[in-house]
Design a protein around this motif. Structure first.
Motif, PDB file in Angstrom:
ATOM      1  N   VAL A 203       0.867  -1.173   0.000  1.00  0.00           N
ATOM      2  CA  VAL A 203       0.000   0.000   0.000  1.00  0.00           C
ATOM      3  C   VAL A 203       0.907   1.227   0.000  1.00  0.00           C
ATOM      4  O   VAL A 203       1.788   1.345   0.853  1.00  0.00           O
ATOM      5  CB  VAL A 203      -0.917   0.051   1.236  1.00  0.00           C
ATOM      6  N   PHE A 204       0.707   2.099  -0.981  1.00  0.00           N
ATOM      7  CA  PHE A 204       1.374   3.395  -0.988  1.00  0.00           C
ATOM      8  C   PHE A 204       0.325   4.468  -0.772  1.00  0.00           C
ATOM      9  O   PHE A 204      -0.647   4.555  -1.522  1.00  0.00           O
ATOM     10  CB  PHE A 204       2.087   3.653  -2.317  1.00  0.00           C
ATOM     11  N   VAL A 205       0.525   5.281   0.251  1.00  0.00           N
ATOM     12  CA  VAL A 205      -0.410   6.342   0.592  1.00  0.00           C
ATOM     13  C   VAL A 205       0.336   7.674   0.623  1.00  0.00           C
ATOM     14  O   VAL A 205       1.308   7.823   1.363  1.00  0.00           O
ATOM     15  CB  VAL A 205      -1.071   6.082   1.968  1.00  0.00           C
ATOM     16  N   PHE A 206      -0.115   8.617  -0.190  1.00  0.00           N
ATOM     17  CA  PHE A 206       0.380   9.979  -0.081  1.00  0.00           C
ATOM     18  C   PHE A 206      -0.327  10.614   1.116  1.00  0.00           C
ATOM     19  O   PHE A 206      -1.552  10.543   1.231  1.00  0.00           O
ATOM     20  CB  PHE A 206       0.072  10.773  -1.350  1.00  0.00           C
ATOM     21  N   ALA A 207       0.441  11.224   2.002  1.00  0.00           N
ATOM     22  CA  ALA A 207      -0.133  11.727   3.241  1.00  0.00           C
ATOM     23  C   ALA A 207       0.385  13.121   3.548  1.00  0.00           C
ATOM     24  O   ALA A 207       1.536  13.453   3.235  1.00  0.00           O
ATOM     25  CB  ALA A 207       0.211  10.795   4.411  1.00  0.00           C
ATOM     26  N   GLY A 208      -0.468  13.930   4.153  1.00  0.00           N
ATOM     27  CA  GLY A 208      -0.039  15.246   4.599  1.00  0.00           C
ATOM     28  C   GLY A 208       0.913  15.133   5.779  1.00  0.00           C
ATOM     29  O   GLY A 208       0.792  14.225   6.613  1.00  0.00           O
ATOM     30  N   ARG A 209       1.859  16.032   5.864  1.00  0.00           N
ATOM     31  CA  ARG A 209       2.872  15.941   6.926  1.00  0.00           C
ATOM     32  C   ARG A 209       2.271  16.076   8.326  1.00  0.00           C
ATOM     33  O   ARG A 209       2.741  15.454   9.277  1.00  0.00           O
ATOM     34  CB  ARG A 209       3.948  17.015   6.705  1.00  0.00           C
ATOM     35  N   ARG A 210       1.228  16.871   8.484  1.00  0.00           N
ATOM     36  CA  ARG A 210       0.674  17.109   9.820  1.00  0.00           C
ATOM     37  C   ARG A 210       0.016  15.880  10.417  1.00  0.00           C
ATOM     38  O   ARG A 210       0.130  15.628  11.616  1.00  0.00           O
ATOM     39  CB  ARG A 210      -0.338  18.262   9.757  1.00  0.00           C
ATOM     40  N   PHE A 211      -0.691  15.089   9.576  1.00  0.00           N
ATOM     41  CA  PHE A 211      -1.449  13.954  10.109  1.00  0.00           C
ATOM     42  C   PHE A 211      -0.929  12.611   9.617  1.00  0.00           C
ATOM     43  O   PHE A 211      -1.589  11.583   9.808  1.00  0.00           O
ATOM     44  CB  PHE A 211      -2.932  14.084   9.742  1.00  0.00           C
ATOM     45  N   ALA A 212       0.245  12.591   8.998  1.00  0.00           N
ATOM     46  CA  ALA A 212       0.787  11.322   8.501  1.00  0.00           C
ATOM     47  C   ALA A 212       0.923  10.298   9.620  1.00  0.00           C
ATOM     48  O   ALA A 212       0.665   9.106   9.432  1.00  0.00           O
ATOM     49  CB  ALA A 212       2.137  11.561   7.826  1.00  0.00           C
ATOM     50  N   HIS A 213       1.331  10.767  10.803  1.00  0.00           N
ATOM     51  CA  HIS A 213       1.514   9.836  11.923  1.00  0.00           C
ATOM     52  C   HIS A 213       0.191   9.202  12.338  1.00  0.00           C
ATOM     53  O   HIS A 213       0.146   8.040  12.757  1.00  0.00           O
ATOM     54  CB  HIS A 213       2.157  10.556  13.108  1.00  0.00           C
ATOM     55  N   ARG A 214      -0.908   9.937  12.224  1.00  0.00           N
ATOM     56  CA  ARG A 214      -2.226   9.370  12.549  1.00  0.00           C
ATOM     57  C   ARG A 214      -2.598   8.283  11.545  1.00  0.00           C
ATOM     58  O   ARG A 214      -3.165   7.246  11.916  1.00  0.00           O
ATOM     59  CB  ARG A 214      -3.283  10.475  12.536  1.00  0.00           C
ATOM     60  N   CYS A 215      -2.278   8.523  10.284  1.00  0.00           N
ATOM     61  CA  CYS A 215      -2.552   7.525   9.247  1.00  0.00           C
ATOM     62  C   CYS A 215      -1.732   6.260   9.489  1.00  0.00           C
ATOM     63  O   CYS A 215      -2.244   5.147   9.362  1.00  0.00           O
ATOM     64  CB  CYS A 215      -2.230   8.126   7.874  1.00  0.00           C
ATOM     65  N   ILE A 216      -0.472   6.431   9.856  1.00  0.00           N
ATOM     66  CA  ILE A 216       0.392   5.276  10.115  1.00  0.00           C
ATOM     67  C   ILE A 216      -0.167   4.419  11.248  1.00  0.00           C
ATOM     68  O   ILE A 216      -0.300   3.194  11.117  1.00  0.00           O
ATOM     69  CB  ILE A 216       1.818   5.741  10.458  1.00  0.00           C
ATOM     70  N   VAL A 217      -0.526   5.051  12.340  1.00  0.00           N
ATOM     71  CA  VAL A 217      -1.031   4.301  13.496  1.00  0.00           C
ATOM     72  C   VAL A 217      -2.356   3.623  13.170  1.00  0.00           C
ATOM     73  O   VAL A 217      -2.596   2.463  13.549  1.00  0.00           O
ATOM     74  CB  VAL A 217      -1.180   5.226  14.720  1.00  0.00           C
ATOM     75  N   ALA A 218      -3.224   4.323  12.432  1.00  0.00           N
ATOM     76  CA  ALA A 218      -4.522   3.739  12.080  1.00  0.00           C
ATOM     77  C   ALA A 218      -4.352   2.497  11.217  1.00  0.00           C
ATOM     78  O   ALA A 218      -5.033   1.474  11.431  1.00  0.00           O
ATOM     79  CB  ALA A 218      -5.380   4.775  11.352  1.00  0.00           C
ATOM     80  N   LEU A 219      -3.434   2.544  10.242  1.00  0.00           N
ATOM     81  CA  LEU A 219      -3.226   1.384   9.377  1.00  0.00           C
ATOM     82  C   LEU A 219      -2.535   0.249  10.136  1.00  0.00           C
ATOM     83  O   LEU A 219      -2.844  -0.925   9.937  1.00  0.00           O
ATOM     84  CB  LEU A 219      -2.428   1.786   8.144  1.00  0.00           C
ATOM     85  N   GLU A 220      -1.611   0.602  11.028  1.00  0.00           N
ATOM     86  CA  GLU A 220      -0.990  -0.430  11.864  1.00  0.00           C
ATOM     87  C   GLU A 220      -2.031  -1.094  12.766  1.00  0.00           C
ATOM     88  O   GLU A 220      -2.055  -2.332  12.902  1.00  0.00           O
ATOM     89  CB  GLU A 220       0.115   0.178  12.718  1.00  0.00           C
ATOM     90  N   ASP A 221      -2.887  -0.293  13.373  1.00  0.00           N
ATOM     91  CA  ASP A 221      -3.918  -0.840  14.253  1.00  0.00           C
ATOM     92  C   ASP A 221      -4.913  -1.704  13.484  1.00  0.00           C
ATOM     93  O   ASP A 221      -5.600  -2.544  14.078  1.00  0.00           O
ATOM     94  CB  ASP A 221      -4.671   0.293  14.963  1.00  0.00           C
ATOM     95  N   SER A 222      -4.994  -1.504  12.165  1.00  0.00           N
ATOM     96  CA  SER A 222      -5.912  -2.294  11.328  1.00  0.00           C
ATOM     97  C   SER A 222      -5.254  -3.556  10.784  1.00  0.00           C
ATOM     98  O   SER A 222      -5.912  -4.339  10.098  1.00  0.00           O
ATOM     99  CB  SER A 222      -6.418  -1.429  10.161  1.00  0.00           C
ATOM    100  N   GLY A 223      -3.957  -3.756  11.077  1.00  0.00           N
ATOM    101  CA  GLY A 223      -3.306  -5.001  10.696  1.00  0.00           C
ATOM    102  C   GLY A 223      -2.184  -4.887   9.687  1.00  0.00           C
ATOM    103  O   GLY A 223      -1.518  -5.884   9.381  1.00  0.00           O
ATOM    104  N   PHE A 224      -1.946  -3.690   9.143  1.00  0.00           N
ATOM    105  CA  PHE A 224      -0.864  -3.516   8.184  1.00  0.00           C
ATOM    106  C   PHE A 224       0.487  -3.393   8.890  1.00  0.00           C
ATOM    107  O   PHE A 224       0.563  -3.025  10.069  1.00  0.00           O
ATOM    108  CB  PHE A 224      -1.086  -2.250   7.343  1.00  0.00           C
ATOM    109  N   ILE A 225       1.552  -3.677   8.146  1.00  0.00           N
ATOM    110  CA  ILE A 225       2.916  -3.445   8.608  1.00  0.00           C
ATOM    111  C   ILE A 225       3.424  -2.167   7.946  1.00  0.00           C
ATOM    112  O   ILE A 225       3.334  -2.021   6.722  1.00  0.00           O
ATOM    113  CB  ILE A 225       3.838  -4.622   8.242  1.00  0.00           C
ATOM    114  N   PHE A 226       3.933  -1.238   8.748  1.00  0.00           N
ATOM    115  CA  PHE A 226       4.510  -0.015   8.204  1.00  0.00           C
ATOM    116  C   PHE A 226       5.929  -0.322   7.755  1.00  0.00           C
ATOM    117  O   PHE A 226       6.816  -0.559   8.565  1.00  0.00           O
ATOM    118  CB  PHE A 226       4.492   1.097   9.256  1.00  0.00           C
ATOM    119  N   LYS A 227       6.151  -0.324   6.440  1.00  0.00           N
ATOM    120  CA  LYS A 227       7.432  -0.757   5.871  1.00  0.00           C
ATOM    121  C   LYS A 227       8.440   0.384   5.788  1.00  0.00           C
ATOM    122  O   LYS A 227       9.602   0.229   6.159  1.00  0.00           O
ATOM    123  CB  LYS A 227       7.201  -1.334   4.470  1.00  0.00           C
TER     124      LYS A 227
END
Length: 307
Positions: free
Chosen positions: A106-130
């Motif tokens: 999964v490649f997600v373009f993310a805003g710098r301010r909330f990128a960390h929220r996106c990372i945690v949400a996807l990790e909490d949903s079962g993805f691995i942050f590569k």
């Protein structure tokens, strides 16, 4: 769910219809939740000043088109916006995980301010942050206001002189984060086994050499004239082609749940991948549909024998 189509519907609903383990790559420029436009407001907090335009912004032109919230916010409710962005990502991430094949990216373009929220949400949903890639755009509009101008309008000559050269806001955003996630492969197997079964899990070094020249998580790639004007957050087509070739092979399926003007889908079509897209805004859906139809015609014409 039929491949090689873009659907004019909300992907939060649409992606749930995609069969499990049927998509090989999800590549999407998701809303950043920073108030870029009405479609980018992803929180419950309302304020009549939000997304408004001040006289100073009107004078500045397109760079200051909309008014966002100051970093401190205007109210206690403003502090909930990052949490609500996390909750919004959590509302669709499980469906992404379900439809993606094991080892898929999964490649997600993310805003710098909330990128960390996106990372945690996807990790909490079962993805691995590569990894986090840095897309170097080389130039970007500077939206930082000169504070001396504020004091000038207040007729405060002392502070106007004292704070010459100082700005409030952000530095010019010449890089944009691209978040790279993977779906875990089966417990008990190895990544090498997963690559044989699903043809996913490795990355293509040859693609890096062709597009970037060196193996690095900093990508310097600039858009051409055709990469602007169809959508306010439009990305270069070559950039999408690189990410597709980096992680997939011909015939595999690329999904873009927030398709916008269709750049990811056009890139997938050109590279002989299957594609599925969703775009709920009718005006952008129409643009994407037209681009795909034109690309199909162009590809067919190049296959015609010379007379």
């Amino acid at each position: 769910m039929e491949n090689n189509r873009i659907f004019n519907e909300d992907s939060i609903v649409g992606v749930q219809k995609i069969p499990a383990n049927s998509v090989h790559l999800i590549l999407s420029d998701i809303p950043y939740g920073i108030g870029m436009d009405d479609w980018d407001v992803l929180h419950n907090n309302t304020n009549t000043a939000y997304l408004g335009t001040s006289p100073a912004q009107e004078k500045a032109g397109a760079i200051f088109k909309k008014r966002g919230k100051p970093l401190n916010g205007w109210s206690e409710a403003d502090k909930q916006i990052p949490h609500q962005y996390y909750e919004w990502v959590c509302s669709w991430a499980p469906a992404w995980l379900n439809c993606l094949c094991p080892g898929g990216s999964v490649f997600v373009f993310a805003g710098r301010r909330f990128a960390h929220r996106c990372i945690v949400a996807l990790e909490d949903s079962g993805f691995i942050f590569k990894d986090m890639l840095a897309w170097n755009k080389s130039h970007a509009p500077l939206r930082a206001q000169r504070i001396s101008q504020v004091y000038m309008r207040r007729n405060d000559a002392i502070n106007e002189e004292k704070w010459q050269g100082w700005r409030v806001g952000n530095l010019a955003p010449v890089f944009e984060p691209i978040l790279w996630f993977t779906k875990p492969y089966k417990i008990g197997g190895t990544l090498a086994d997963n690559i044989i079964q699903y043809e996913l899990g490795a990355y293509n070094q040859f693609a890096i050499e062709r597009y970037c020249g060196e193996n690095s998580n900093i990508i310097s790639m600039h858009g051409t004239k055709k990469d602007f004007g169809l959508h306010p957050t439009q990305k270069p087509e070559k950039l999408m082609e690189f990410l597709i070739e980096l992680t997939t092979i011909k015939g595999q399926t690329v999904l873009d749940p927030f398709a916008g003007s269709g750049t990811t889908l056009v890139a997938a079509l050109k590279l002989k991948r299957q594609y599925i897209g969703f775009e709920k805004e009718k005006s952008y859906f129409d643009i994407a549909q037209k681009r795909l139809e034109e690309e199909e015609i162009n590809m067919k014409s190049t296959l015609l024998p010379d007379v």
